[in-house]
Scaffold this active site. Structure first.
Site, PDB file in Angstrom:
ATOM      1  N   ASP A  11       0.874  -1.174   0.000  1.00  0.00           N
ATOM      2  CA  ASP A  11       0.000   0.000   0.000  1.00  0.00           C
ATOM      3  C   ASP A  11       0.908   1.220   0.000  1.00  0.00           C
ATOM      4  O   ASP A  11       1.681   1.434   0.943  1.00  0.00           O
ATOM      5  CB  ASP A  11      -0.900   0.023   1.239  1.00  0.00           C
ATOM      6  CG  ASP A  11      -1.966  -1.056   1.201  1.00  0.00           C
ATOM      7  OD1 ASP A  11      -2.315  -1.499   0.095  1.00  0.00           O
ATOM      8  OD2 ASP A  11      -2.438  -1.456   2.281  1.00  0.00           O
ATOM      9  N   ASP A 130     -13.812  -3.465  -1.989  1.00  0.00           N
ATOM     10  CA  ASP A 130     -13.589  -3.134  -0.575  1.00  0.00           C
ATOM     11  C   ASP A 130     -14.936  -3.065   0.151  1.00  0.00           C
ATOM     12  O   ASP A 130     -15.560  -1.997   0.224  1.00  0.00           O
ATOM     13  CB  ASP A 130     -12.885  -1.775  -0.440  1.00  0.00           C
ATOM     14  CG  ASP A 130     -11.489  -1.765  -1.030  1.00  0.00           C
ATOM     15  OD1 ASP A 130     -10.893  -2.844  -1.163  1.00  0.00           O
ATOM     16  OD2 ASP A 130     -10.998  -0.670  -1.358  1.00  0.00           O
TER      17      ASP A 130
END
Length: 281
Positions: A11, A130
Site C-alpha cells: 500500500d 472493498d
C-alpha cells in the site's frame, strides 16, 4: 494440483509503503522498490502495488515508482489506484504491470472493466472490491438512491441478516449502495478475471480474514478470489484458504515488519496440507 498463492501487498502513499488499521492510521513501512526486491528474492508468488490515495486525491498513479518496482520484480505484478480511463490502464501495463486492479473506476464507469478485458485480456483484469458491514437500513437507503438513478442496484443476496457487505470506493471513504456479492458477479460478467476482496472491517487488525464475507463472494463467482484484510499469522491464511473458495491470500503487516517470512508462511501451510509453491529462497 493447483497451488494457493501467497501475495504481499504494498500500500503506497506519497511514494512510501504504509500500513494502517481499517484504512486509516497509516504508518511508514519502507521504500517500495527495496521491499519489492526483497519479496521477489524471498519467493513470493505475486506482488500487489496499490496507490491507496490516488483516487481520493483525483490524480494519476505514480508511474515512475511502478516502473522502478517492475524493474526489481520478476514475479507477476498487479498495480491499482488512480485508474480513471483505459489510457491509465495502458500506461500501467506499459510501465511493467502484468495485471491492473480497478476499484473506484469500476463503480463510476463499469465499462472500463470490459474495455480492459477486451484490450489486455481477462487475466490482466482484476477488480478490487472493498466491502464493509453496514446496517441494512443505511444500505437500503443508498441502494434505493442508486436504483432511482437507474444505476446498478440489485437486492441483497442474503436478506436474512441485519447487515450488508457494502462496497466502498475512494480508498474506503465512500459507500456505494452496492452489495459485494452482486458486484463481484457483475464485474465478472463484464470481464474481470480475478477479484481482490479486501474487508474494511478486518483490514490491519491482524485478527484474521473475514471468512464469512470471503466465503460468500468466492462461492458465487467462477474466477480466482484473493482474500485480503486482517492477516495476522499463517494460521489465518490456512483458515481462509481451507474454509472458503479463495485462491490466494494477501498480507502486508506480517511481512513488512518481519513477523513472518514468505517461506516460513508457506512451510506452515504446506505442513498442514495446504498446497503452496515451495522454493529455495
Amino acid at each position: 494440483m493447483l497451488t494457493h498463492r501467497i501475495i504481499p501487498c504494498l500500500d503506497v502513499k506519497a511514494g512510501r509503503v504504509v500500513k494502517g488499521v481499517n484504512f486509516v492510521q497509516l504508518r511508514d513501512a519502507g521504500d517500495p522498490v527495496e521491499i519489492a526486491r526483497q519479496y521477489d528474492a524471498a519467493g513470493a508468488d505475486e506482488l500487489v502495488f496499490l496507490d491507496i490515495t490516488a483516487s481520493h486525491e483525483d490524480r494519476a498513479i505514480m508511474l515512475d515508482v511502478v516502473r522502478k518496482v517492475a524493474e526489481q520484480c520478476f514475479m507477476p505484478f498487479t498495480v491499482g489506484g488512480g485508474i480513471r480511463a483505459i489510457g491509465d490502464v495502458t500506461a500501467l501495463i506499459q510501465a511493467g504491470a502484468e495485471k491492473v486492479s480497478i476499484n473506484t473506476a469500476a463503480v463510476v464507469m463499469p465499462d472500463i472493466v470490459a474495455q480492459t478485458a477486451k484490450r489486455f485480456g481477462r487475466c490482466a483484469t482484476v477488480v478490487n472490491i472493498d466491502p464493509k458491514r453496514v446496517p441494512r437500513a443505511e444500505f437500503e437507503a443508498r441502494r434505493a438512491e442508486r436504483e432511482a438513478k437507474g444505476l446498478f442496484a440489485p437486492r441483497d443476496s442474503n436478506p436474512s441478516t441485519d447487515y450488508v457487505f457494502e462496497v466502498h470506493t475512494h480508498g474506503g471513504r465512500k459507500p456505494t449502495g452496492i452489495e459485494a456479492v452482486a458486484w463481484a458477479q457483475e464485474v465478472v460478467r463484464l470481464g474481470a478475471g480475478e477479484i481482490m476482496l479486501t474487508s474494511m472491517d478486518a483490514d490491519g487488525t491482524k485478527n484474521g480474514y473475514d471468512v464469512e464475507m470471503t466465503a460468500a463472494v468466492s462461492a458465487r463467482v467462477d474466477v480466482p478470489v484473493v482474500a485480503s484484510g486482517g492477516c495476522g499469522s499463517p494460521e489465518h491464511m490456512r483458515r481462509v484458504l481451507t474454509e472458503t473458495r479463495a485462491d490466494a491470500a494477501l498480507a502486508a503487516s506480517i511481512f513488512h515488519y518481519g513477523e513472518y517470512t514468505i517461506q516460513e508462511t508457506k512451510r506452515y501451510l504446506a505442513d498442514r496440507g495446504v498446497p503452496v509453491r515451495l522454493t529455495a529462497a
